[in-house]
Design an enzyme around this catalytic site. Sequence first.
Site, PDB file in Angstrom:
ATOM      1  N   HIS A 128      39.798  11.326  49.256  1.00 47.14           N
ATOM      2  CA  HIS A 128      39.411  10.939  47.907  1.00 47.14           C
ATOM      3  C   HIS A 128      39.267   9.416  47.867  1.00 47.14           C
ATOM      4  CE1 HIS A 128      40.848  14.762  45.863  1.00 47.14           C
ATOM      5  NE2 HIS A 128      41.528  14.844  46.995  1.00 47.14           N
TER       6      HIS A 128
ATOM      7  N   HIS B 122      39.462  16.286  53.556  1.00 50.13           N
ATOM      8  CA  HIS B 122      38.663  15.381  52.719  1.00 50.13           C
ATOM      9  C   HIS B 122      39.493  14.191  52.274  1.00 50.13           C
ATOM     10  CE1 HIS B 122      40.563  18.429  50.129  1.00 50.13           C
ATOM     11  NE2 HIS B 122      40.661  17.466  49.235  1.00 50.13           N
TER      12      HIS B 122
HETATM   13  P1  5GP Z   1      42.509  18.435  46.936  1.00 49.10           P
HETATM   14  O1  5GP Z   1      43.431  18.758  45.792  1.00 49.10           O
HETATM   15  O2  5GP Z   1      42.295  19.613  47.857  1.00 49.10           O
HETATM   16  O3  5GP Z   1      42.922  17.180  47.667  1.00 49.10           O
HETATM   17  O4  5GP Z   1      41.128  18.050  46.270  1.00 49.10           O
HETATM   18  C1  5GP Z   1      40.089  18.942  46.089  1.00 49.10           C
HETATM   19  C2  5GP Z   1      39.099  18.257  45.176  1.00 49.10           C
HETATM   20  O5  5GP Z   1      37.854  18.929  45.285  1.00 49.10           O
HETATM   21  C3  5GP Z   1      39.513  18.275  43.700  1.00 49.10           C
HETATM   22  O6  5GP Z   1      39.621  16.934  43.233  1.00 49.10           O
HETATM   23  C4  5GP Z   1      38.386  19.050  43.019  1.00 49.10           C
HETATM   24  O7  5GP Z   1      38.040  18.495  41.769  1.00 49.10           O
HETATM   25  C5  5GP Z   1      37.248  18.945  44.023  1.00 49.10           C
HETATM   26  N1  5GP Z   1      36.365  20.111  44.060  1.00 49.10           N
HETATM   27  C6  5GP Z   1      36.736  21.414  44.177  1.00 49.10           C
HETATM   28  N2  5GP Z   1      35.649  22.226  44.224  1.00 49.10           N
HETATM   29  C7  5GP Z   1      34.572  21.390  44.137  1.00 49.10           C
HETATM   30  C8  5GP Z   1      33.167  21.649  44.145  1.00 49.10           C
HETATM   31  O8  5GP Z   1      32.690  22.785  44.232  1.00 49.10           O
HETATM   32  N3  5GP Z   1      32.347  20.560  44.051  1.00 49.10           N
HETATM   33  C9  5GP Z   1      32.837  19.281  43.962  1.00 49.10           C
HETATM   34  N4  5GP Z   1      31.940  18.282  43.880  1.00 49.10           N
HETATM   35  N5  5GP Z   1      34.160  19.011  43.948  1.00 49.10           N
HETATM   36  C10 5GP Z   1      35.012  20.063  44.037  1.00 49.10           C
END
Ligand code: 5GP
Length: 138
Positions: free
Chosen positions: A101, A99
């Site tokens: 951001h 993903h």
């Molecule tokens: P990472 O740290 O893996 O780059 O980012 C994961 C992101 O996914 C985090 O910013 C977290 O807030 C978001 N996230 C995790 N679970 C969910 C969810 O169930 N729904 C949504 N909309 N965001 C999520």
Amino acid sequence: MQDCIFCAIAKGLIPSSSVYETPSLYAFLDLNPANKGHTLIIPKAHYSNLLDADPQLGNELIDAMQRVARAIITVTGAEGFNVIQNNGRAAGQEVDHLHWHIIPRFANDGLTLWKQHSYDSQEEMNRLATAIRVQVMH
Ligand code: 5GP
Ligand code: ZN
């Protein structure tokens, strides 16, 4: 992939605040935003991180990023935005479904990304660049 939360979101099995969709990509608001409007763009197909991803996603992805970022700027009044993509726990990746951001930024919003360092010498820097350049061609 089974039990992957972002696969479930892409399939509509878990609710999300959708902002955009293409044949291969889905974009929705991050549940815990760094700033309000913080959006995630995911491939609908499961890739655990950038190293697994199909390079063919490229054109669609850049187009989606531009559309989403422009819309966020218009709606939130953001003065800039960050595109961040974490790979591996050490890099802060919590969800193992690729993903990106898209984070709206405002002057003096207090977010800090990283502390920068320096090399010990120009020679060290040259050696590292050479090692990476050779490895890239492997
Ligand atoms: P990472 O740290 O893996 O780059 O980012 C994961 C992101 O996914 C985090 O910013 C977290 O807030 C978001 N996230 C995790 N679970 C969910 C969810 O169930 N729904 C949504 N909309 N965001 C999520
Ligand atoms: Zn997944």
